[in-house]
Enzyme design. Structure first.
Site, PDB file in Angstrom:
ATOM      1  N   LYS A  20     -39.284  21.820   3.285  1.00 32.16           N
ATOM      2  CA  LYS A  20     -38.902  21.344   4.620  1.00 32.16           C
ATOM      3  C   LYS A  20     -38.488  22.494   5.536  1.00 32.16           C
ATOM      4  O   LYS A  20     -38.177  23.598   5.065  1.00 32.16           O
ATOM      5  CB  LYS A  20     -37.791  20.301   4.476  1.00 32.16           C
ATOM      6  CG  LYS A  20     -38.260  19.067   3.688  1.00 32.16           C
ATOM      7  CD  LYS A  20     -37.266  17.924   3.769  1.00 32.16           C
ATOM      8  CE  LYS A  20     -37.793  16.715   3.036  1.00 32.16           C
ATOM      9  NZ  LYS A  20     -36.954  15.512   3.252  1.00 32.16           N
ATOM     10  N   TYR A  60     -44.302   9.774   7.726  1.00 32.62           N
ATOM     11  CA  TYR A  60     -43.151   8.993   7.245  1.00 32.62           C
ATOM     12  C   TYR A  60     -43.166   7.557   7.789  1.00 32.62           C
ATOM     13  O   TYR A  60     -42.113   6.932   7.889  1.00 32.62           O
ATOM     14  CB  TYR A  60     -41.851   9.693   7.639  1.00 32.62           C
ATOM     15  CG  TYR A  60     -41.484  10.859   6.733  1.00 32.62           C
ATOM     16  CD1 TYR A  60     -41.142  10.655   5.401  1.00 32.62           C
ATOM     17  CD2 TYR A  60     -41.457  12.168   7.207  1.00 32.62           C
ATOM     18  CE1 TYR A  60     -40.795  11.700   4.566  1.00 32.62           C
ATOM     19  CE2 TYR A  60     -41.106  13.237   6.377  1.00 32.62           C
ATOM     20  CZ  TYR A  60     -40.769  12.980   5.055  1.00 32.62           C
ATOM     21  OH  TYR A  60     -40.413  14.017   4.227  1.00 32.62           O
ATOM     22  N   ASN A 123     -32.750  18.294   2.867  1.00 32.78           N
ATOM     23  CA  ASN A 123     -32.661  18.281   1.398  1.00 32.78           C
ATOM     24  C   ASN A 123     -33.741  19.148   0.737  1.00 32.78           C
ATOM     25  O   ASN A 123     -34.176  18.878  -0.376  1.00 32.78           O
ATOM     26  CB  ASN A 123     -32.665  16.841   0.869  1.00 32.78           C
ATOM     27  CG  ASN A 123     -33.946  16.088   1.200  1.00 32.78           C
ATOM     28  OD1 ASN A 123     -34.774  16.587   1.943  1.00 32.78           O
ATOM     29  ND2 ASN A 123     -34.101  14.907   0.651  1.00 32.78           N
ATOM     30  N   HIS A 126     -39.570  17.581  -0.103  1.00 33.44           N
ATOM     31  CA  HIS A 126     -40.030  16.199  -0.290  1.00 33.44           C
ATOM     32  C   HIS A 126     -40.788  16.129  -1.609  1.00 33.44           C
ATOM     33  O   HIS A 126     -41.442  17.098  -2.003  1.00 33.44           O
ATOM     34  CB  HIS A 126     -40.973  15.801   0.852  1.00 33.44           C
ATOM     35  CG  HIS A 126     -41.728  14.532   0.581  1.00 33.44           C
ATOM     36  ND1 HIS A 126     -41.161  13.292   0.731  1.00 33.44           N
ATOM     37  CD2 HIS A 126     -42.991  14.319   0.133  1.00 33.44           C
ATOM     38  CE1 HIS A 126     -42.054  12.367   0.393  1.00 33.44           C
ATOM     39  NE2 HIS A 126     -43.175  12.970   0.034  1.00 33.44           N
ATOM     40  N   GLU A 137     -50.453  10.963   0.250  1.00 35.78           N
ATOM     41  CA  GLU A 137     -49.785  12.077   0.939  1.00 35.78           C
ATOM     42  C   GLU A 137     -50.597  13.367   0.837  1.00 35.78           C
ATOM     43  O   GLU A 137     -50.672  14.137   1.796  1.00 35.78           O
ATOM     44  CB  GLU A 137     -48.382  12.267   0.359  1.00 35.78           C
ATOM     45  CG  GLU A 137     -47.450  11.108   0.712  1.00 35.78           C
ATOM     46  CD  GLU A 137     -46.113  11.146  -0.007  1.00 35.78           C
ATOM     47  OE1 GLU A 137     -45.314  10.226   0.205  1.00 35.78           O
ATOM     48  OE2 GLU A 137     -45.864  12.089  -0.791  1.00 35.78           O
TER      49      GLU A 137
HETATM   50  P1  CMP Z   1     -37.892  12.606   1.504  1.00 32.62           P
HETATM   51  O1  CMP Z   1     -38.102  12.690   0.037  1.00 32.62           O
HETATM   52  O2  CMP Z   1     -38.649  13.571   2.349  1.00 32.62           O
HETATM   53  O3  CMP Z   1     -38.233  11.122   2.015  1.00 32.62           O
HETATM   54  C1  CMP Z   1     -37.661  10.593   3.204  1.00 32.62           C
HETATM   55  C2  CMP Z   1     -36.552  11.412   3.740  1.00 32.62           C
HETATM   56  O4  CMP Z   1     -35.667  10.777   4.630  1.00 32.62           O
HETATM   57  C3  CMP Z   1     -35.662  11.853   2.593  1.00 32.62           C
HETATM   58  O5  CMP Z   1     -36.346  12.807   1.798  1.00 32.62           O
HETATM   59  C4  CMP Z   1     -34.437  12.349   3.333  1.00 32.62           C
HETATM   60  O6  CMP Z   1     -34.544  13.717   3.710  1.00 32.62           O
HETATM   61  C5  CMP Z   1     -34.451  11.529   4.620  1.00 32.62           C
HETATM   62  N1  CMP Z   1     -33.290  10.645   4.707  1.00 32.62           N
HETATM   63  C6  CMP Z   1     -32.310  10.741   5.608  1.00 32.62           C
HETATM   64  N2  CMP Z   1     -31.411   9.780   5.431  1.00 32.62           N
HETATM   65  C7  CMP Z   1     -31.816   9.042   4.383  1.00 32.62           C
HETATM   66  C8  CMP Z   1     -31.283   7.903   3.712  1.00 32.62           C
HETATM   67  N3  CMP Z   1     -30.147   7.315   4.095  1.00 32.62           N
HETATM   68  N4  CMP Z   1     -31.979   7.420   2.663  1.00 32.62           N
HETATM   69  C9  CMP Z   1     -33.145   7.986   2.271  1.00 32.62           C
HETATM   70  N5  CMP Z   1     -33.690   9.084   2.873  1.00 32.62           N
HETATM   71  C10 CMP Z   1     -33.026   9.587   3.922  1.00 32.62           C
END
Ligand code: CMP
Length: 148
Positions: A20, A60, A123, A126, A137
């Site tokens: 990311k 997304y 985070n 992904h 994806e």
């Molecule tokens: P990712 O695995 O990229 O999939 C969706 C992303 O939404 C997730 O990682 C997080 O970075 C982001 N996100 C932010 N808030 C939330 C939440 N409350 N629950 C799940 N995903 C979240």
């Protein structure tokens, strides 16, 4: 946008990841890729790309309408990412173990999100949540020919 023709011989053996914008801009790309390779994943396709807000929103799509959707789209289009298709037996589950919980605060020690993530949004990486999504994806970023 999802124009990829699934090849079901890949089923179970591939997952898709993005490093990311936050992790990329902090210079963690090399360390993250090293952890991925050391865990036994083969990089089948990879590229650095900057998503438009429209592209991030489309990727997304499944989260559209959720409270974090707008913030997620703005963040994922805020700078370059590295997108990659990874191959390993039981790839989706194995990669989810390597990266840890979505929230870095809850991720196991030694996982990628624990080491390089800051919060739920930033985070670090992904990872696909199912074999079906891994194929969809991957197809968002790479034509099937790039995976041969
Ligand atoms: P990712 O695995 O990229 O999939 C969706 C992303 O939404 C997730 O990682 C997080 O970075 C982001 N996100 C932010 N808030 C939330 C939440 N409350 N629950 C799940 N995903 C979240």
């Amino acid at each position: 946008m999802f124009a990829f023709k699934p090849n079901f011989t890949m089923n179970g053996k591939i997952t898709f990841t993005m490093i990311k914008p936050s992790a990329f801009s902090q210079g963690y790309t090399g360390q993250i890729l090293t952890m991925i390779e050391n865990a036994g994943f083969l990089i089948k396709a990879m590229k650095k790309v900057r998503l438009s807000q429209e592209q991030a929103g489309s990727f997304y799509e499944i989260h559209r309408g959720k409270p974090f959707y707008e913030e997620l789209v703005v963040f994922m289009s805020s700078g370059p990412i590295v997108a990659a298709v990874l191959e390993k037996e039981n790839a989706v589950e194995s990669f989810r173990m390597l990266i840890g919980a979505t929230d870095p605060a809850k991720a196991e020690p030694g996982t990628i999100r624990k080491l390089f993530g800051k919060n739920m949004g930033e985070n670090a990486v992904h990872g696909s949540d199912s074999d079906e999504n891994a194929i969809l994806e991957s197809g968002f970023f790479f034509p099937a020919i790039d995976l041969l």
